[in-house]
Design a protein around this motif. Structure first.
Motif, short mmCIF file in Angstrom:
data_model
loop_
_atom_site.label_atom_id
_atom_site.label_comp_id
_atom_site.label_asym_id
_atom_site.label_seq_id
_atom_site.Cartn_x
_atom_site.Cartn_y
_atom_site.Cartn_z
N TYR A 1 -27.30 -2.43 19.30
CA TYR A 1 -28.65 -2.35 19.86
C TYR A 1 -28.69 -1.36 21.02
O TYR A 1 -29.59 -0.53 21.11
N GLU A 2 -27.70 -1.47 21.90
CA GLU A 2 -27.63 -0.53 23.03
C GLU A 2 -27.52 0.91 22.55
O GLU A 2 -28.13 1.82 23.14
N GLN A 3 -26.74 1.14 21.50
CA GLN A 3 -26.52 2.50 21.03
C GLN A 3 -27.83 3.17 20.58
O GLN A 3 -27.97 4.39 20.68
N GLY A 4 -28.77 2.38 20.11
CA GLY A 4 -30.05 2.94 19.70
C GLY A 4 -30.75 3.65 20.85
O GLY A 4 -31.39 4.70 20.66
N PHE A 5 -30.62 3.13 22.05
CA PHE A 5 -31.24 3.75 23.21
C PHE A 5 -30.49 5.01 23.64
O PHE A 5 -31.08 5.94 24.21
N THR A 6 -29.19 5.05 23.37
CA THR A 6 -28.43 6.27 23.62
C THR A 6 -28.95 7.40 22.72
O THR A 6 -29.12 8.54 23.17
N PHE A 7 -29.21 7.10 21.46
CA PHE A 7 -29.76 8.11 20.56
C PHE A 7 -31.13 8.57 21.05
O PHE A 7 -31.47 9.75 21.00
N GLU A 8 -31.94 7.63 21.52
CA GLU A 8 -33.27 7.99 22.03
C GLU A 8 -33.15 8.92 23.23
O GLU A 8 -33.90 9.90 23.34
N ALA A 9 -32.20 8.64 24.12
CA ALA A 9 -32.00 9.51 25.29
C ALA A 9 -31.59 10.91 24.86
O ALA A 9 -32.00 11.91 25.46
N ASN A 10 -30.76 10.99 23.82
CA ASN A 10 -30.34 12.30 23.33
C ASN A 10 -31.48 13.05 22.65
O ASN A 10 -31.67 14.25 22.89
N LEU A 11 -32.26 12.38 21.84
CA LEU A 11 -33.36 13.04 21.14
C LEU A 11 -34.43 13.52 22.11
O LEU A 11 -35.11 14.52 21.86
N SER A 12 -34.58 12.83 23.24
CA SER A 12 -35.59 13.22 24.23
C SER A 12 -35.17 14.40 25.08
O SER A 12 -35.97 14.98 25.80
N GLY A 13 -33.87 14.76 25.03
CA GLY A 13 -33.36 15.87 25.82
C GLY A 13 -32.79 15.47 27.16
O GLY A 13 -32.18 16.30 27.85
N ILE A 14 -32.98 14.21 27.55
CA ILE A 14 -32.46 13.75 28.85
C ILE A 14 -30.95 13.86 28.89
O ILE A 14 -30.36 14.32 29.88
N ALA A 15 -30.30 13.44 27.82
CA ALA A 15 -28.84 13.43 27.80
C ALA A 15 -28.26 14.82 27.94
O ALA A 15 -27.30 15.05 28.69
N ASP A 16 -28.83 15.80 27.22
CA ASP A 16 -28.33 17.17 27.30
C ASP A 16 -28.44 17.70 28.72
O ASP A 16 -27.53 18.37 29.22
N ARG A 17 -29.56 17.40 29.38
CA ARG A 17 -29.75 17.90 30.75
C ARG A 17 -28.73 17.30 31.70
O ARG A 17 -28.13 18.01 32.52
N LEU A 18 -28.50 16.00 31.61
CA LEU A 18 -27.56 15.35 32.51
C LEU A 18 -26.12 15.75 32.22
O LEU A 18 -25.31 15.91 33.13
N ARG A 19 -25.78 15.93 30.94
CA ARG A 19 -24.42 16.38 30.61
C ARG A 19 -24.18 17.79 31.11
O ARG A 19 -23.09 18.14 31.54
N ALA A 20 -25.22 18.62 31.07
CA ALA A 20 -25.08 19.99 31.57
C ALA A 20 -24.84 20.01 33.07
O ALA A 20 -24.16 20.89 33.60
N ASP A 21 -25.41 19.02 33.74
CA ASP A 21 -25.24 18.93 35.21
C ASP A 21 -23.93 18.28 35.61
O ASP A 21 -23.53 18.33 36.77
N PHE A 22 -23.25 17.65 34.65
CA PHE A 22 -22.01 16.95 34.94
C PHE A 22 -20.92 17.95 35.28
O PHE A 22 -20.55 18.80 34.47
N GLY A 23 -20.40 17.85 36.49
CA GLY A 23 -19.42 18.84 36.94
C GLY A 23 -17.98 18.44 36.73
O GLY A 23 -17.07 19.13 37.17
#
Length: 252
Positions: free
Chosen positions: A222-244
């Motif tokens: 169930y939790e993983q479904g929200f991870t996919f949603e975060a990725n599809l929305s673009g939020i995950a890509d932005r935060l991973r790009a900022d990860f130093g």
């Protein structure tokens, strides 16, 4: 490098993870770990499995660099499925699993430890879910098995970590020892478990899993479904790009 299995004593199997530099596992690493734990549990001569790691820390989660290299979603899907398989393998292992934790235990590491039967940790061990800082969601299911509900929520929302000593105070870590003593301390507990009748210890593991108040498989999925949603929305890509961090993971 990779996942290896040894048999230091009769009745005990040690599954060791070694993915330098920080034990952030690639997709294939999660599947290798799942296969090794399941194989050890199926061995009729094994009565306890110790899950250990080489290097600075126990586990830094998913290899974020692998996710960055993927222009689509195949790496993300692979990582999510791989984590699910590895966490499930620990939980479903036919015999008890003792996690021997040193250094950092983050993201996917929490999934492994939270599904283990017992935890022995070194004094320098820290545990946490920095998922929100990495554009992901997941493993709250497993953190909730280590700390009380309100503390789990505060740790999850803030991405803070807790020490092995703090978890020991909550009763979720069996022993806290000096780092040099960690392997022997984990074996001490495994040895005590392995003295039990092999058939009875397997029945005990199945019985205890059967009375768990939370279905860890359904809850984590169930939790993983929200991870996919975060990725599809673009939020995950932005935060991973900022990860130093550059070296690795911290994502489940």
């Amino acid at each position: 490098m990779g996942v290896s299995t040894t048999a230091p004593e009769k009745g005990i199997s040690v599954v060791t993870v070694d993915f330098p530099p920080v034990n952030a596992l690639p997709v294939k690493g999660w599947y290798e770990l799942a296969d090794a734990v399941r194989a050890a549990g199926r061995d009729p001569g094994v009565r306890c499995v110790v899950l250990a790691a080489e290097g600075r820390g126990f586990n830094a989660g998913v290899d974020i660099k692998e996710l960055r290299r993927d222009r689509g979603h195949s790496a993300l899907i692979g990582a999510n499925r791989g984590c699910y398989e590895a966490f499930s393998a620990v939980y479903e292992c036919e015999v008890p699993v003792v996690a021997a934790v040193q250094g950092y235990c983050l993201g996917g590491g929490i999934g492994l430890v939270g599904n283990a039967d017992a935890v022995v940790a070194s004094q320098d061990a820290t545990f946490g879910l920095p998922e929100l800082d990495r554009g992901a969601l997941g493993a709250a299911t497993h953190l909730a098995r280590l700390v009380p509900q309100h503390l789990m929520r505060a740790l999850y929302y803030t991405s803070r970590t807790v020490t092995a000593g703090e978890l020991h105070a909550h009763g979720s870590v069996w022993r806290v020892v000096e780092r040099a003593e960690l392997p022997s301390a984990a074996l001490d507990l495994a040895r005590e478990i392995a003295r039990k009748d092999g058939t009875l210890i397997r029945l005990a593991k199945a019985a205890i899993n059967g009375i768990d108040p939370v279905d860890v498989h359904r809850s984590y999925r169930y939790e993983q479904g929200f991870t996919f949603e975060a990725n599809l929305s673009g939020i995950a890509d932005r935060l991973r790009a900022d990860f130093g961090g550059g070296e690795g993971g911290d994502q489940a």
